[in-house]
Design a protein around this motif. Sequence first.
Motif, PDB file in Angstrom:
ATOM      1  N   LEU A  68       0.808  -1.217   0.000  1.00 45.51           N
ATOM      2  CA  LEU A  68       0.000   0.000   0.000  1.00 45.51           C
ATOM      3  C   LEU A  68       0.848   1.277   0.000  1.00 45.51           C
ATOM      4  O   LEU A  68       0.315   2.381  -0.173  1.00 45.51           O
ATOM      5  CB  LEU A  68      -0.940   0.015   1.211  1.00 45.51           C
ATOM      6  CG  LEU A  68      -2.043  -1.053   1.220  1.00 45.51           C
ATOM      7  CD1 LEU A  68      -2.823  -0.978   2.532  1.00 45.51           C
ATOM      8  CD2 LEU A  68      -2.992  -0.853   0.044  1.00 45.51           C
ATOM      9  N   SER A  69       2.147   1.140   0.251  1.00 40.66           N
ATOM     10  CA  SER A  69       3.009   2.330   0.362  1.00 40.66           C
ATOM     11  C   SER A  69       3.049   3.095  -0.970  1.00 40.66           C
ATOM     12  O   SER A  69       3.012   2.485  -2.057  1.00 40.66           O
ATOM     13  CB  SER A  69       4.431   1.908   0.756  1.00 40.66           C
ATOM     14  OG  SER A  69       4.437   1.344   2.046  1.00 40.66           O
ATOM     15  N   PRO A  70       3.137   4.437  -0.930  1.00 36.72           N
ATOM     16  CA  PRO A  70       3.066   5.243   0.305  1.00 36.72           C
ATOM     17  C   PRO A  70       1.612   5.358   0.780  1.00 36.72           C
ATOM     18  O   PRO A  70       0.699   5.480  -0.017  1.00 36.72           O
ATOM     19  CB  PRO A  70       3.624   6.590  -0.123  1.00 36.72           C
ATOM     20  CG  PRO A  70       3.253   6.669  -1.577  1.00 36.72           C
ATOM     21  CD  PRO A  70       3.365   5.282  -2.113  1.00 36.72           C
ATOM     22  N   ILE A  71       1.404   5.290   2.087  1.00 38.50           N
ATOM     23  CA  ILE A  71       0.056   5.314   2.651  1.00 38.50           C
ATOM     24  C   ILE A  71      -0.286   6.741   3.043  1.00 38.50           C
ATOM     25  O   ILE A  71       0.411   7.373   3.854  1.00 38.50           O
ATOM     26  CB  ILE A  71      -0.057   4.379   3.860  1.00 38.50           C
ATOM     27  CG1 ILE A  71       0.278   2.939   3.439  1.00 38.50           C
ATOM     28  CG2 ILE A  71      -1.457   4.453   4.459  1.00 38.50           C
ATOM     29  CD1 ILE A  71       0.309   1.958   4.596  1.00 38.50           C
ATOM     30  N   THR A  72      -1.360   7.256   2.452  1.00 38.39           N
ATOM     31  CA  THR A  72      -1.852   8.605   2.741  1.00 38.39           C
ATOM     32  C   THR A  72      -3.364   8.537   2.933  1.00 38.39           C
ATOM     33  O   THR A  72      -3.979   7.464   2.825  1.00 38.39           O
ATOM     34  CB  THR A  72      -1.526   9.569   1.590  1.00 38.39           C
ATOM     35  OG1 THR A  72      -2.309   9.183   0.447  1.00 38.39           O
ATOM     36  CG2 THR A  72      -0.048   9.548   1.237  1.00 38.39           C
ATOM     37  N   SER A  73      -3.960   9.702   3.182  1.00 38.86           N
ATOM     38  CA  SER A  73      -5.423   9.736   3.297  1.00 38.86           C
ATOM     39  C   SER A  73      -6.082   9.317   1.992  1.00 38.86           C
ATOM     40  O   SER A  73      -7.210   8.810   1.975  1.00 38.86           O
ATOM     41  CB  SER A  73      -5.889  11.143   3.697  1.00 38.86           C
ATOM     42  OG  SER A  73      -5.428  12.108   2.745  1.00 38.86           O
ATOM     43  N   GLN A  74      -5.391   9.489   0.858  1.00 34.67           N
ATOM     44  CA  GLN A  74      -5.936   9.061  -0.424  1.00 34.67           C
ATOM     45  C   GLN A  74      -6.015   7.538  -0.509  1.00 34.67           C
ATOM     46  O   GLN A  74      -6.856   6.980  -1.224  1.00 34.67           O
ATOM     47  CB  GLN A  74      -5.074   9.620  -1.568  1.00 34.67           C
ATOM     48  CG  GLN A  74      -5.154  11.121  -1.704  1.00 34.67           C
ATOM     49  CD  GLN A  74      -6.595  11.588  -1.917  1.00 34.67           C
ATOM     50  OE1 GLN A  74      -7.329  11.012  -2.708  1.00 34.67           O
ATOM     51  NE2 GLN A  74      -6.977  12.632  -1.174  1.00 34.67           N
ATOM     52  N   THR A  75      -5.107   6.860   0.195  1.00 33.90           N
ATOM     53  CA  THR A  75      -5.175   5.389   0.232  1.00 33.90           C
ATOM     54  C   THR A  75      -6.504   4.945   0.824  1.00 33.90           C
ATOM     55  O   THR A  75      -7.187   4.053   0.298  1.00 33.90           O
ATOM     56  CB  THR A  75      -4.011   4.822   1.067  1.00 33.90           C
ATOM     57  OG1 THR A  75      -2.783   5.325   0.558  1.00 33.90           O
ATOM     58  CG2 THR A  75      -4.011   3.297   1.018  1.00 33.90           C
ATOM     59  N   PHE A  76      -6.887   5.577   1.924  1.00 33.49           N
ATOM     60  CA  PHE A  76      -8.176   5.258   2.556  1.00 33.49           C
ATOM     61  C   PHE A  76      -9.333   5.593   1.613  1.00 33.49           C
ATOM     62  O   PHE A  76     -10.243   4.783   1.408  1.00 33.49           O
ATOM     63  CB  PHE A  76      -8.299   6.044   3.860  1.00 33.49           C
ATOM     64  CG  PHE A  76      -9.606   5.846   4.570  1.00 33.49           C
ATOM     65  CD1 PHE A  76      -9.846   4.719   5.345  1.00 33.49           C
ATOM     66  CD2 PHE A  76     -10.623   6.796   4.469  1.00 33.49           C
ATOM     67  CE1 PHE A  76     -11.055   4.543   5.994  1.00 33.49           C
ATOM     68  CE2 PHE A  76     -11.829   6.626   5.099  1.00 33.49           C
ATOM     69  CZ  PHE A  76     -12.042   5.490   5.868  1.00 33.49           C
ATOM     70  N   SER A  77      -9.299   6.780   0.994  1.00 32.15           N
ATOM     71  CA  SER A  77     -10.390   7.192   0.110  1.00 32.15           C
ATOM     72  C   SER A  77     -10.515   6.258  -1.083  1.00 32.15           C
ATOM     73  O   SER A  77     -11.612   5.987  -1.572  1.00 32.15           O
ATOM     74  CB  SER A  77     -10.155   8.633  -0.370  1.00 32.15           C
ATOM     75  OG  SER A  77     -10.117   9.526   0.714  1.00 32.15           O
TER      76      SER A  77
END
Length: 744
Positions: A68-77
């Motif tokens: 999943l890297s890099p993990i940001t708030s966009q990963t969740f969205s």
Amino acid sequence: MKRNGAPPDGDEAAALARALQDTTEQRRRLEMIIDGTAMGTWEWNCQTGAMRVNERWAQIVGYTREELSPITSQTFSRLVHPDDLAQSNALLREHLDGRSPHYDSLCRMRHKQGHWIWVQDRGRVYEWDAEGRPLRMAGAHADVSDLQNAREDAADTRQRLQAVVDASDEVAVIATDIHGVVNLFNTGAQKLLGYTPEEVIGQVNPGLFHEIHEMQDYLRPLADAEGRLPTVFEALTAHAAQGTWSHQWTFVRKDGEHRQVRLSISPLDSGSGQRMGYVGMAVDITPLLEVREQAYLAAEKFAGAFSSAALGMALVSLEGRWLDVNDALCGILGYTRAELLEIDFQTLTHPDDLHADLALVGDLLAGRRDHYHMEKRYLGKGGNVVWGRLSVSLVRAPHGEPLHFVSQIQDVTVQRFSGQQLRESEHRTRVTLDAVADMVLTLDLAGHIQYANAAATRALAGEGAAPVTGSQIQDVMELTTEYAPRSPLDLAVLLDAESNAVDLHSDLLLSVGAQLVPVDLTRAWLQGEDGQVSGTVWVIRDVTQQRARQREARHLAEVDPLTELSNRRGFEAHLQEAITRVARTGQSASLMFIDLDNFKPINDSHGHLAGDAMLWAVATVLRHGVRDSDIVARLGGDEFAVILAGCSLRRARRIASDLLESVRTLSVPWGAGRLVVGTSIGIAAIGGHMSVDAAVAAADAQCYRAKALGKNNVQVEAPVHGGPDPLDVGDAELDGESSEGGPG
């Protein structure tokens, strides 16, 4: 004091080491607790959007952190279901603005394998800048798919159960909490009581539905030492505290109408055994009681047929003793009447048949059936075995108390031994019919069967056939009506929630193989989460016996048992139909009144049996002397009447003259002699605007005139106006002719 930047001394170093060790231990314990709860943790930099998550967070959606890297708030969205993202963002914004103490969202996230899982995501801000803006936020999320799916399954189950409850609209179902407040009120209850669920649920106690005076009489003996009466709810549920309790009551509809019901009350307990409330199921037995009342009156009215019946007949007490028997039964069993009245039917029943007979008697007394039929063996007086076809019904008083049994026994010994195969076939058919239960079908609005119970599968596809689930309803079922049995109904209309096609038909027939079975069909509608109708539940009930009982009740009420002609009640109904037909079509019709001459001396000299024989013979002459479409009735005693549809007065006089001659030449052998009678006949026209009483009075007046003019003649009323009768072409030679058989 130490200088700034000086290394710590021994005590300070030891204290720092201990603090570091405590911090490390606390962090290890926290990680163990998090791992033990299988929770995914996350930290979010509100300013940069960067996120830091544990391995479990990634595992919940099927990934590793590296994937999943890099993990940001966009990963969740990117992983959240599009339909849930807006709500999640709104809840997050509400917390960031300080309008909620924490962020809490239930949403779907796409698993690496492509399916959706349910996640409960919780967190809160733990660091702010000097202006109060959120800097950092932390939280956890957990996989709650099993819990959410269980909730949805429970909601779906409740919806289906509610639909089945509503589909059975012949049974009123009312549930309450432990305080008596109604929380369920199905369509059957609406139909029975006339209230809507909105008027009842959460607002009233079921005591509202009971007839107040009946309930006061019931509650009065239950008063305590201080004279306090229990409430209706307290009294009824006290009986049902340990199990189901049933009783007959009078219910009062919203419009004030009274209905007799059989009410069964059962307790509702939770899985832990805690009492949650009660459920009452009420069946409207008013029509059944009315039919029983009519049957009771009919039995009283036609009791004279008992002694002269060709079948063996008996009145039997509730304990099984013969109360009365006719001569035919004495002849079948070989006993005298006095001998039979000293014993009970159990003594004369073959031991191998007694258990089944007594079981059916028990069903009658318990109200589980209205009558029964069976073939059984009797022990004759000479030691012979007599096979009898037994029909038994239970006579009840007007208020339902059992009085006695009425038994009809036909000697079928010869047929039994010569037709064993036929009886076995009939027995198999009877057992099959007795095993039929209501059919329950769930369909979508396109007519696809989504569910079919065993009875429906058996009826629509045959015993042992593959399930009909997934089939199109039009392919496996055909409905018609009694008035048009060869014209199938369009089942698509029954799938329309706005259609009242079912309500318009009380005569539905279900095509089952080569048979057409009378059925009632009730519907309830399934609704989706959006409140739109998504399907329907059909309950189809076999009402063969119910319609047969209705026809039998009408037959008993309108047929004279001695002559098998219409009785006065049936005659008046047919006469009203004839008057209506004349008013509608303008077609002529005549009414003939017939009174036997010299009939009373037959009864006085030879007895009522001789009189009955003569009445039967005269009825036969009348029945065969008119057309099949004409109505012949015995009004009572030696009075008869004939309704002649499409028949003018002149033509009616010709028919009457023939009947007069046929009765005059009738001779009935009796003893060493023969019985003869004459007859006086009066004829009047049936007018389209007459009442039944006026038509009867007109014909009766002519019959009285015939009696006064010497009997044994025909008298016809004078026409209302002159001129030829349009239906009398060819009858002109009768003009001016005197009445047949006597002065004109």
